[in-house]
Scaffold this motif. Structure first.
Motif, PDB file in Angstrom:
ATOM      1  N   GLY A 135       0.611  -1.122   0.074  1.00 48.01           N
ATOM      2  CA  GLY A 135      -0.046   0.022  -0.117  1.00 48.01           C
ATOM      3  C   GLY A 135       0.932   1.431   0.088  1.00 48.01           C
ATOM      4  N   ILE A 136       0.213   2.418  -0.306  1.00 50.68           N
ATOM      5  CA  ILE A 136       0.709   3.610  -0.428  1.00 50.68           C
ATOM      6  C   ILE A 136      -0.076   4.651   0.583  1.00 50.68           C
ATOM      7  N   GLU A 137       0.515   5.458   1.510  1.00 49.84           N
ATOM      8  CA  GLU A 137      -0.280   6.281   1.983  1.00 49.84           C
ATOM      9  C   GLU A 137       0.430   7.698   1.953  1.00 49.84           C
ATOM     10  N   LYS A 153      -1.060  14.899   2.546  1.00 50.20           N
ATOM     11  CA  LYS A 153      -1.913  15.046   1.196  1.00 50.20           C
ATOM     12  C   LYS A 153      -1.097  14.550   0.107  1.00 50.20           C
ATOM     13  N   ASN A 154      -1.809  13.718  -0.872  1.00 55.41           N
ATOM     14  CA  ASN A 154      -1.044  13.426  -1.965  1.00 55.41           C
ATOM     15  C   ASN A 154      -1.991  13.745  -3.184  1.00 55.41           C
ATOM     16  N   CYS A 155      -1.569  14.057  -4.328  1.00 54.27           N
ATOM     17  CA  CYS A 155      -2.193  13.990  -5.593  1.00 54.27           C
ATOM     18  C   CYS A 155      -2.418  12.582  -6.183  1.00 54.27           C
ATOM     19  N   LEU A 156      -3.096  12.290  -7.065  1.00 56.13           N
ATOM     20  CA  LEU A 156      -3.380  10.810  -7.729  1.00 56.13           C
ATOM     21  C   LEU A 156      -2.160  10.216  -7.796  1.00 56.13           C
ATOM     22  N   LYS A 213      -0.359   9.276  -4.609  1.00 53.16           N
ATOM     23  CA  LYS A 213      -1.087   7.954  -4.266  1.00 53.16           C
ATOM     24  C   LYS A 213      -0.947   6.658  -5.045  1.00 53.16           C
TER      25      LYS A 213
END
Lengths: 410, 145, 680
Positions: free
Chosen positions: C31-33, C44-47, C50
């Motif tokens: 997974g990636i968080e 916060k990340n953009c798509l 993510k």
């Protein structure tokens, strides 16, 4: 044991010192592993010794439990996704999980949907008066307290004050009100949350009602909880004494005050929206939602969103791909799916790069649905989501808008 | 909101009751406004709130759902699930700022031709008063400044 | 028993440098968080963030070295590949070898490749894609403030009271920087955006929008400065104390005619005035710019004009001010710092005798090259051996048909990469590199922020970190002594010695999320948020005003090619799409190329929305689906360059001369036509 309300502390001096309020939770976790009551413990620890950088950690070695000691108020980590996504929903292992009320509620909601095997979890609920975002907290310590954030060794919320302890042992305190005026507040959803004591977990632990002693007030909330604590006390890992009526009263007062505060806040903030005309409200939400960059952060972070074939993905045909901002259906579909079950954990708003106040929208809808359907998300694993059930009584109502015959319990 | 505004209305009807009721209204030559477009479902229980939201974000001014009376659903309780969903969807519309009166659920049996016509007349009148769907401007990307 | 580990690292896409956590379970990325404690992205990340590193486990990863034999690629051993490369490198003429590197590589990889080029091949023929986006910014900013870096930090942009977004479509290309602009705006800051396209940034983040005619940026800024002087809004104290050359600028600005400027830029004087006054009266005003104005030959002058305007109004040296170039790559600053360019050794030390001697004593060698090397396109044209690490010139260079011909002529092309890119398909030897999730290292993002890349999983197949490949090759060629690094940390320790700005940074100090911003002169220094607080990086410490009139682009539209082509990016893909087109969630959003044209232009040519059209320039043609939209200025066509089946750069071409040698990606002349009888 007749009562379910106790004061407890660790029998181990070292754990007493490193843990909060007598280290009861830490002692329980250690006991659980040492006596193989669980296969692993899921708790939170500091990364690089920073109180602003918390990482969920799965521990199987009781010797490492001390790393998770001490409550972190600047680390709003969600434990739910770890269990669901990375630990296979606890299908194959017994895990003790330390959780905030919102974590526990989300776990129960997922258990209802057969995504988490609740029988394999032992939920150690932690009282919560709210958390700060780590970057906000760091700035707050630096600007409002004028101290180096790296010197922080402990922080506590007590009686409307945030008290910090620095590494030289000195403490500083400030009113939460005063900090709010400087722009440093807890997360928005925390300020509106009435679930301060996680009675939906197996045990609820906190410091309210401990009369200032180095002890944790534990409310046992399930048969599993009783069994566990009996075993822990018998084994000498934990010292317990029944709570006195003064202590119970003290705790009740703290809780009532905190809940009243939260409810007033919720009323105030959501009334602002309620008092808008429909056009004003639409303008308000559209001005926020049109900033969306379709990062899917809200969906990925939401504990209730777990569909493998999500409606929001472009191949489903409901929301066209590649548009910035996406069609408003993106927001509305998610809202309509989570609607009745939102547990107000706030993870969606935390991850939104465009600062959309999602918790306000979801709380606004959820509050109404909770009232209409007489449904409390995340409290009783046997209370099914209201849209998934109908009752026989409803066969006899005579107009579609009647809302009183909607008992969700089966 | 001039007198010449003609709302676009989608009517979601169920095969066994309301669609038959609409048929009956038709063969009985009952008059009702021509603003509706009908989508036939086997049961209103098939209606995903997504359809309603999609309609209201695609330029439709009102959505009327007509199903069987409770205890008359061909499949048992489909219409009861719909009722709950509509309660939820109306609240959602209210929260987002769309007048929930743009969505209505009615129960119309196969024999209730006159009722069907009346329901459509009432809803068309009401939607006319509500005016053009404000979300239409939004989804065109113009936003509401 | 399941064991999960959270590995904090940095997103491999744009220069924002957002923190991400890779969740590793049983040796795989589960997974990636987003990283909650990161000061820039704040959880916060953009798509793209993510889905960072999902491509690392794609089936298409290069897993073993490949050699072209009889037109086909065959697997071979590392030794075989090295033997072939070593032979050709040794045989090659002096200066016939070129090294093209990439901002996708870590600092350690870049440091080693420049050391290799200089020690093993005795050449300064090193360059990278910064040639294609900031080769105009650097000379422009050097001549004004003495340094081409971002003077404030991403985090401090939030503090600005006015932000002038000069071109970049932040909402799509730098979402977490857009977040800072948004926070500033929510606090009351005014946002001015200049762009010939009405992008999401314009629609969502902007208060004042100036829809400029492409290539007229210098005229606009000079016009704004004239107005600032006319209104008496210049910061006289700042000009007096910290700058020189004001008089010449004033004389030039006095000579300008605002009505002329209105005609040239297609922006009404009233709007220019509104923007100028808003900028000049703000307490802290910030300018953000990127390829939108830099990718022109006249980019140097446009950027000089911006620097002039910031200096005129005292907007330097305070947090949330300055003229800020944004770097496209995650290591977009690092690949300048490491000296992987033809005119600098590491640490911006100019290539000359003195510097060569300094490095000779530092590295313990003799005969290091002291003449500036060839730039990117010159290498493509003139070198017979090209070693390409991480770069994809067959998609990112201008005039791709010509580039292909040049590649076909070469004696040896070595490509070291993670996937079979368009460029790898032209290679003679392909070396499989480890991705950023498979190695340790450091990268330096847009605001001089040095951060740790952390290894989360083992290199896929037989791939190796870039630096390790080069060290082994050097060893095979007898230079092991200078390339005996065993870990990336050892390389970083050497970097610290020769790059003064990195001196106080250590791997240990980089443990905390958010890294350290250089300059960091010693190990107790916390890093530098804002530069030029006391003095500028010029020899006399003052900033120098430059008269920058601007000039026309190199290829103007004419009867045969009446439209202007501009290239750019979309939010769901990154650069040449090597990684994002192999990431399902990103590619599902935008899975094919498109061109944007204005409805008036569509009407003229009988083109309707959604149909296939042909775009043609003097250099080639491409076919793609069209989007007819009023968001783009009449006469302008937009083409994103992520798609290898629709190479925007087949159409582009003209490049500026020295010192920048910048290709004009934002302006070339094309024609558009319907595709007759096309079968979709």
């Amino acid at each position: 044991m007749k009562t379910n309300l106790y004061l407890a502390w660790s029998s181990d001096r070292k754990i007493q010192e490193t843990g909060n309020s007598g280290g009861a939770v830490t002692a329980l976790l250690k006991f659980a592993l040492e006596h193989k009551k669980v296969d692993a413990v899921l708790a939170v620890k500091k990364r690089n010794n920073s109180r602003f950088d918390a990482v969920p950690t799965l521990i199987t070695d009781p010797g490492l439990i001390h790393e998770t000691a001490g409550t972190l108020h600047f680390a709003p980590v969600s434990m739910v996704k770890i269990v669901k996504n990375y630990l296979d929903g606890a299908r194959n292992m017994k895990i003790a999980v330390t959780c905030k009320p919102c974590d526990a509620r989300a776990i129960i909601e997922l258990a209802k949907r057969k995504q988490i095997q609740l029988e394999n979890l032992f939920l150690i609920g932690l009282n919560c008066s709210g958390t700060f975002l780590p970057t906000v907290a760091e700035q707050m310590i630096s600007e409002a307290y004028g101290e180096n954030p790296q010197d922080l060794v402990k922080e506590e919320v007590d009686n409307g004050k945030l008290i910090i302890t620095l590494k030289d042992g000195s403490t500083r305190e400030k009113d939460l009100e005063e900090l709010a005026q400087k722009g440093f507040e807890m997360r928005e959803n925390c300020l509106r949350c009435s679930y301060k004591i996680p009675r939906m977990a197996d045990i609820a632990c906190g410091k309210w009602g401990n009369s200032g002693k180095e002890a944790t007030f534990i409310e046992i909330c399930s048969p599993k909880g009783h069994e566990f604590l009996d075993a822990a006390a018998e084994n000498g890992a934990l010292v317990m004494e029944a709570a006195t009526s003064e202590q119970i009263e003290e705790r009740k007062q703290e809780e009532t005050a905190a809940v009243e505060n939260a409810q007033a806040r919720e009323q105030k903030e959501l009334d602002v929206l309620k008092n808008y005309s429909p056009d004003e409200r639409l303008k308000f939400w559209s001005s926020h939602l049109q900033r969306c960059i379709k990062c899917f952060g809200c969906r990925d972070a939401c504990p209730l969103c777990y569909c493998k074939d999500c409606y929001l993905e472009p191949y489903r045909g409901c929301v066209a791909g590649g548009e910035t901002p996406p069609d408003i259906m993106f927001q509305l579909i998610r809202l309509s799916h989570v609607a009745d079950s939102c547990v107000n954990c706030g993870q969606c708003q935390d991850v939104c790069p465009m600062e959309i106040p999602l918790t306000r929208l979801y709380n606004c809808l959820n509050r109404e649905l909770v009232r209409i359907f007489d449904y409390q998300p995340g409290v009783d694993v046997n209370q099914y989501p209201p849209l998934t059930i109908v009752t026989d009584q409803e066969l006899f109502i005579d107009a579609p808008d009647i809302i009183n015959i909607t008992s969700a319990a089966e | 909101m001039s007198n010449s505004f003609e709302p676009k209305i989608l009517a979601f009807l169920c095969n066994w009751c309301s669609y038959a009721g609409a048929d009956l209204a038709g063969v009985s030559r009952m008059q009702y406004p021509p603003n509706i477009r009908v989508v036939r479902f086997m049961c209103t229980g098939r209606i995903d709130p997504l359809f309603i939201l999609k309609a209201l974000t695609s330029g439709v001014d009102g959505v009327i759902i007509a199903g069987c009376h409770p205890s008359e659903c061909h499949y048992g309780k489909g219409n009861l699930y719909t009722r709950r969903r509509i309660l939820m969807t109306k609240k959602l519309l209210e929260c987002i700022g769309i007048d929930p009166a743009r969505l209505r659920l009615e129960w119309v049996a196969a024999s209730e031709g006159p009722k069907f016509a009346q329901v459509i007349r009432d809803f068309t009148e009401e939607t006319k008063k509500l005016g053009l769907n404000p979300l239409e401007a939004l989804t065109r990307g113009e936003g509401i400044k | 028993m399941n064991y999960i580990e959270h590995v904090p690292t940095v997103c491999p896409c744009c220069g924002c440098g957002c923190g991400i956590e890779l969740i590793v379970k049983n040796g795989e990325i589960a997974g990636i968080e987003p990283l909650k404690s990161h000061p820039v992205c704040k959880g916060k990340n953009c798509l793209k963030g993510k889905n960072a590193y999902r491509y690392a486990t794609s089936d298409e990863r290069l897993k073993t070295p490949l050699v072209k034999k009889n037109g086909k690629y065959e697997e071979c051993s590392w030794d075989e590949a090295f033997a072939l490369i070593a032979k050709k490198l040794t045989e090659a003429d002096k200066d016939a070898v070129g090294f093209i590197n990439s901002g996708k590589c870590a600092n350690e990889d870049l440091y080693v490749i420049q050391k290799f080029a200089r020690i093993v091949c005795k050449t300064n023929n090193l360059d990278n894609a910064s040639r294609f986006c900031h080769s105009t910014s650097v000379p422009a900013l050097l001549s004004t403030v003495g340094s081409g870096v971002m003077p404030t930090s991403t985090v401090s942009v939030e503090k600005a009271d006015c932000i002038l977004i000069m071109g970049p479509n932040l909402q799509e290309t730098y979402p977490l920087l857009a977040n800072k602009v948004l926070l500033a705006r929510l606090r009351g800051a005014k946002i001015i955006t200049v762009d010939p396209r009405k992008t999401p940034t314009v629609k969502i983040l902007t208060d004042f929008y100036l829809q400029i005619q492409s290539s007229t940026d210098a005229a606009l800024i000079n016009g704004m400065m004239k107005i600032i002087l006319e209104e008496g809004l210049e910061d006289k104290v700042f000009i007096e104390k910290r700058t020189s050359g004001f008089q010449d600028l004033r004389t030039y600005l006095d000579s300008l005619d605002l009505q002329e400027i209105e005609k040239i830029t297609d922006i009404p004087v009233e709007k220019i005035k509104q923007a100028a006054v808003t900028y000049a009266t703000a307490k802290n005003a910030c300018i953000l710019f990127n390829a939108g104005i830099a990718q022109y030959a006249a980019g140097i002058e446009s950027i000089q004009a911006l620097a002039d305007m910031a200096l005129l109004t005292g907007n330097y040296g305070k947090p949330g001010t300055g003229v800020n170039p944004l770097r496209g790559h995650s290591n977009g600053e690092g690949f300048g710092d490491m000296g992987t360019v033809p005119v600098f050794y590491p640490g911006f030390q100019k290539v000359n005798q003195e510097t060569a001697q300094r490095f000779e004593s530092m590295w313990g060698v003799e005969g290091l090259p002291s003449e500036p090397g060839l730039t990117y396109m010159d290498m493509v044209e003139k070198c017979s051996v090209l070693y390409i690490m991480g770069a994809n010139p067959m998609m990112s260079a201008p005039d791709i048909n010509k580039v292909r011909k040049e590649f076909e002529k070469m004696k040896l092309v070595v490509v070291q990469d993670i996937f079979m890119t368009d460029t790898a398909q032209m290679a003679d030897v392909i070396l499989p590199a480890a991705s950023g999730a498979e190695k340790d290292g450091t990268i330096t993002g847009v605001d001089r922020r040095v951060q740790r890349l952390r290894k989360a999983i083992e290199p896929v197949g037989n791939s190796l970190p870039d630096w390790e490949i080069l060290c082994r090759l050097a060893g095979k060629m007898g230079f092991e002594k200078y390339f005996s690094f065993k870990t990336s940390e050892e390389i970083f320790e050497e970097i610290r010695k020769c790059v003064p700005q990195y001196h106080g940074i250590t791997y240990e100090r980089l443990e905390r999320a958010g890294g350290i911003q250089w300059p960091c002169p010693d190990e107790t220094h916390p890093g530098t948020d804002t530069m030029f607080v006391e003095k500028f990086a010029t020899p006399d410490g003052l900033a120098h005003f430059q008269v920058a009139p601007g000039s026309a682009p190199l290829e103007l539209p004419d009867e045969a090619y009446p439209y202007i082509l501009t290239t750019g990016r979309v939010s769901f893909h990154f650069h040449s799409g090597t990684t994002t087109r192999r990431t399902e969630r990103l590619n599902n959003e935008v899975s094919e190329a498109f061109a944007e044209i204005n409805p008036d232009d569509a009407g003229k040519t009988g083109i309707t929305d959604g149909e296939q059209i042909l775009l043609k320039s003097r250099r080639g043609e491409v076919m793609t689906r069209v989007r007819v939209t009023s968001d783009i200025k009449k006469g302008l066509v937009f083409l994103p360059w992520h798609f290898s089946e629709c190479l925007a750069n087949i159409l582009t071409g003209p490049c500026a001369g020295p010192p920048s040698k910048m290709p004009e990606f934002k302006f070339c002349a094309i024609n558009i036509a319907k595709v007759e009888n096309h079968e979709n």
